[in-house]
Write an enzyme that holds these catalytic residues in place. Structure first.
Site, PDB file in Angstrom:
ATOM      1  N   TYR A 144      40.679 -33.658 -26.801  1.00 14.79           N
ATOM      2  CA  TYR A 144      39.815 -33.262 -27.918  1.00 14.79           C
ATOM      3  C   TYR A 144      39.110 -31.938 -27.601  1.00 14.79           C
ATOM      4  O   TYR A 144      39.027 -31.051 -28.455  1.00 14.79           O
ATOM      5  CB  TYR A 144      38.795 -34.356 -28.235  1.00 14.79           C
ATOM      6  CG  TYR A 144      37.789 -33.906 -29.270  1.00 14.79           C
ATOM      7  CD1 TYR A 144      38.181 -33.649 -30.584  1.00 14.79           C
ATOM      8  CD2 TYR A 144      36.455 -33.696 -28.929  1.00 14.79           C
ATOM      9  CE1 TYR A 144      37.273 -33.201 -31.533  1.00 14.79           C
ATOM     10  CE2 TYR A 144      35.535 -33.254 -29.876  1.00 14.79           C
ATOM     11  CZ  TYR A 144      35.943 -33.011 -31.169  1.00 14.79           C
ATOM     12  OH  TYR A 144      35.042 -32.568 -32.102  1.00 14.79           O
ATOM     13  N   ARG A 151      41.177 -24.441 -31.666  1.00 13.12           N
ATOM     14  CA  ARG A 151      40.677 -24.258 -33.040  1.00 13.12           C
ATOM     15  C   ARG A 151      39.653 -23.132 -33.080  1.00 13.12           C
ATOM     16  O   ARG A 151      39.692 -22.266 -33.955  1.00 13.12           O
ATOM     17  CB  ARG A 151      40.059 -25.579 -33.518  1.00 13.12           C
ATOM     18  CG  ARG A 151      39.343 -25.468 -34.854  1.00 13.12           C
ATOM     19  CD  ARG A 151      38.890 -26.831 -35.378  1.00 13.12           C
ATOM     20  NE  ARG A 151      37.925 -27.525 -34.530  1.00 13.12           N
ATOM     21  CZ  ARG A 151      37.382 -28.715 -34.825  1.00 13.12           C
ATOM     22  NH1 ARG A 151      37.753 -29.362 -35.920  1.00 13.12           N
ATOM     23  NH2 ARG A 151      36.514 -29.282 -34.008  1.00 13.12           N
ATOM     24  N   TYR A 203      26.414 -27.894 -30.604  1.00  8.99           N
ATOM     25  CA  TYR A 203      26.349 -28.879 -29.519  1.00  8.99           C
ATOM     26  C   TYR A 203      26.248 -28.143 -28.181  1.00  8.99           C
ATOM     27  O   TYR A 203      26.903 -27.110 -27.981  1.00  8.99           O
ATOM     28  CB  TYR A 203      27.634 -29.729 -29.468  1.00  8.99           C
ATOM     29  CG  TYR A 203      27.757 -30.870 -30.450  1.00  8.99           C
ATOM     30  CD1 TYR A 203      26.685 -31.324 -31.216  1.00  8.99           C
ATOM     31  CD2 TYR A 203      28.983 -31.531 -30.598  1.00  8.99           C
ATOM     32  CE1 TYR A 203      26.844 -32.397 -32.096  1.00  8.99           C
ATOM     33  CE2 TYR A 203      29.146 -32.593 -31.470  1.00  8.99           C
ATOM     34  CZ  TYR A 203      28.073 -33.016 -32.229  1.00  8.99           C
ATOM     35  OH  TYR A 203      28.239 -34.062 -33.094  1.00  8.99           O
ATOM     36  N   GLU A 323      33.675 -44.703 -36.825  1.00 10.58           N
ATOM     37  CA  GLU A 323      33.310 -43.452 -37.510  1.00 10.58           C
ATOM     38  C   GLU A 323      33.688 -43.609 -38.978  1.00 10.58           C
ATOM     39  O   GLU A 323      34.663 -44.284 -39.301  1.00 10.58           O
ATOM     40  CB  GLU A 323      34.074 -42.277 -36.881  1.00 10.58           C
ATOM     41  CG  GLU A 323      33.755 -40.931 -37.509  1.00 10.58           C
ATOM     42  CD  GLU A 323      34.420 -39.765 -36.775  1.00 10.58           C
ATOM     43  OE1 GLU A 323      34.065 -39.536 -35.591  1.00 10.58           O
ATOM     44  OE2 GLU A 323      35.288 -39.122 -37.364  1.00 10.58           O
TER      45      GLU A 323
HETATM   46  C1  3EB Z   1      30.780 -35.798 -34.109  1.00  7.50           C
HETATM   47  O1  3EB Z   1      29.907 -35.885 -34.972  1.00  7.50           O
HETATM   48  C2  3EB Z   1      31.865 -36.808 -34.170  1.00  7.50           C
HETATM   49  O2  3EB Z   1      35.934 -31.915 -34.330  1.00  7.50           O
HETATM   50  O3  3EB Z   1      36.518 -31.739 -36.429  1.00  7.50           O
HETATM   51  C3  3EB Z   1      33.578 -35.763 -36.430  1.00  7.50           C
HETATM   52  C4  3EB Z   1      34.144 -34.990 -37.444  1.00  7.50           C
HETATM   53  C5  3EB Z   1      33.791 -35.426 -35.108  1.00  7.50           C
HETATM   54  C6  3EB Z   1      34.922 -33.862 -37.136  1.00  7.50           C
HETATM   55  C7  3EB Z   1      35.916 -32.309 -35.496  1.00  7.50           C
HETATM   56  C8  3EB Z   1      34.571 -34.295 -34.813  1.00  7.50           C
HETATM   57  C9  3EB Z   1      35.119 -33.520 -35.813  1.00  7.50           C
HETATM   58  O4  3EB Z   1      30.738 -34.944 -33.213  1.00  7.50           O
HETATM   59  C10 3EB Z   1      33.230 -36.249 -33.999  1.00  7.50           C
END
Ligand code: 3EB
Length: 329
Positions: A144, A151, A203, A323
């Protein structure tokens, strides 16, 4: 073709197979859930996602336009479009990238970004990302994180700025293939963030060398009414995962969904007050054995009429067990 200026360019609903006509000139997309990815260049508006349903029924998602659709397949990208909306997808074999997710993601995004712009739909409204073994480590990163890097690199090159990032989903499958599909428009949507959460694109580094490139939701004001496209939403507050059990995670997700609907403001919150009133919900469950408990808790919270499908999927952090994404469309 006469155009009704007050119609909505697309509507999205779950629709039982028996109620889906064989042919429909206004079909923009038909998305099924199954054991493997399937995409056929000869039928570009149909996709099967490798997300095994965990509860029945799990009817397909039908995207209907308000005018006739044209469809095609060009250089590996399947698409369908009207004058107002573009749906498109790409499915790649990771073996073509030596199983390097970083490279595969960069390629896929580079292609898709060039494609939707060239078709005259420069604004991504919503994007979905699916690939296997999301937590497997490869070159010191989990896949991931490698996906986020690739990306990010493609988006940076365009460039696509933070304020333009669309709502998204990224879920791990158990079938081969990196499958990405999207909805794009002629004019931008409005980025919605969640006041309970740090924006994913901010983040801290401990979650990976490149932050995830997505917004929490896209609000799209079509002329007749607004749509809300909500990203995959997890039990994250601030930037941290909260709770270790699936049902408490689910409760936190519901609070996050409520916060997003409130953040979208008038136009949406005038029409819906609660996630149960969204047009559709996709509930991704990490462990199949949690499904019955998740379903009954969700139905208790949102009502048993809430249009939800329950799908087996890995969530992008190892500690997340469930989720939910939602659309008001
Ligand atoms: C999060 O909130 C959960 O990397 O495109 C949710 C929706 C999440 C999209 C992405 C990742 C993505 O971090 C993970």
């Amino acid at each position: 073709m006469a155009q009704n200026p007050h119609s909505i360019p697309l509507t999205i609903r779950f629709q039982h197979e028996a109620e889906i006509p064989q042919q429909d000139a206004r079909r923009l997309a038909l998305i099924r859930f199954g054991q493997a990815n399937h995409a056929d260049p000869a039928r570009p508006m149909e996709l099967t996602l490798a997300l095994p349903p965990l509860a029945t029924p799990a009817p397909p998602e039908l995207w209907l336009a308000d005018e006739p659709v044209a469809a095609g397949f060009e250089d590996g990208i399947g698409y369908s479009l009207t004058g107002k909306v573009l749906f498109g997808w790409i499915l790649v074999d990771e073996a073509d990238f030596d199983h390097d997710m970083n490279q595969a993601a960069e390629y896929v995004y580079e292609r898709l970004l060039a494609f939707h712009r060239a078709k005259g739909f420069p604004h991504l409204l919503r994007i979905w990302n699916y690939f296997p073994d999301i937590h497997r480590e490869s070159d010191g990163l989990d896949r991931y994180q490698a996906f986020c890097q690739g990306r990010h690199r493609a988006l940076e090159r365009v460039p696509l700025t933070e304020g333009e990032l669309p709502a998204a989903t990224a879920i791990g499958t158990t079938a081969p293939g990196l499958l990405v599909y999207f909805l794009a428009g002629r004019e931008p949507g409005i980025q919605i963030e969640n006041p309970r959460q740090v924006s994913a694109f901010h983040y801290p580094r401990r979650y990976g060398p490149k932050s995830p490139s997505f917004s929490r939701a896209t609000l799209k004001p079509w002329s007749a009414q607004s749509h809300l496209y909500i990203s995959g939403t997890a039990s994250i507050v601030g930037h941290e995962t909260l709770h270790t059990d699936v049902l408490t995670q689910l409760d936190e997700i519901i609070e996050n969904l409520r916060a997003l609907i409130r953040s979208a403001g008038n136009g949406i919150s005038d029409r819906i007050k609660d996630p149960g009133e969204l047009s559709m919900l996709k509930v991704y469950v990490r462990h199949a054995g949690d499904t019955a408990a998740v379903k009954s808790r969700l139905e208790a919270a949102l009502g048993s009429q809430a249009p939800a499908v329950y799908l087996r999927g890995d969530i992008c952090r190892d500690d997340l067990l469930v989720e939910i994404e939602g659309l008001y469309a």
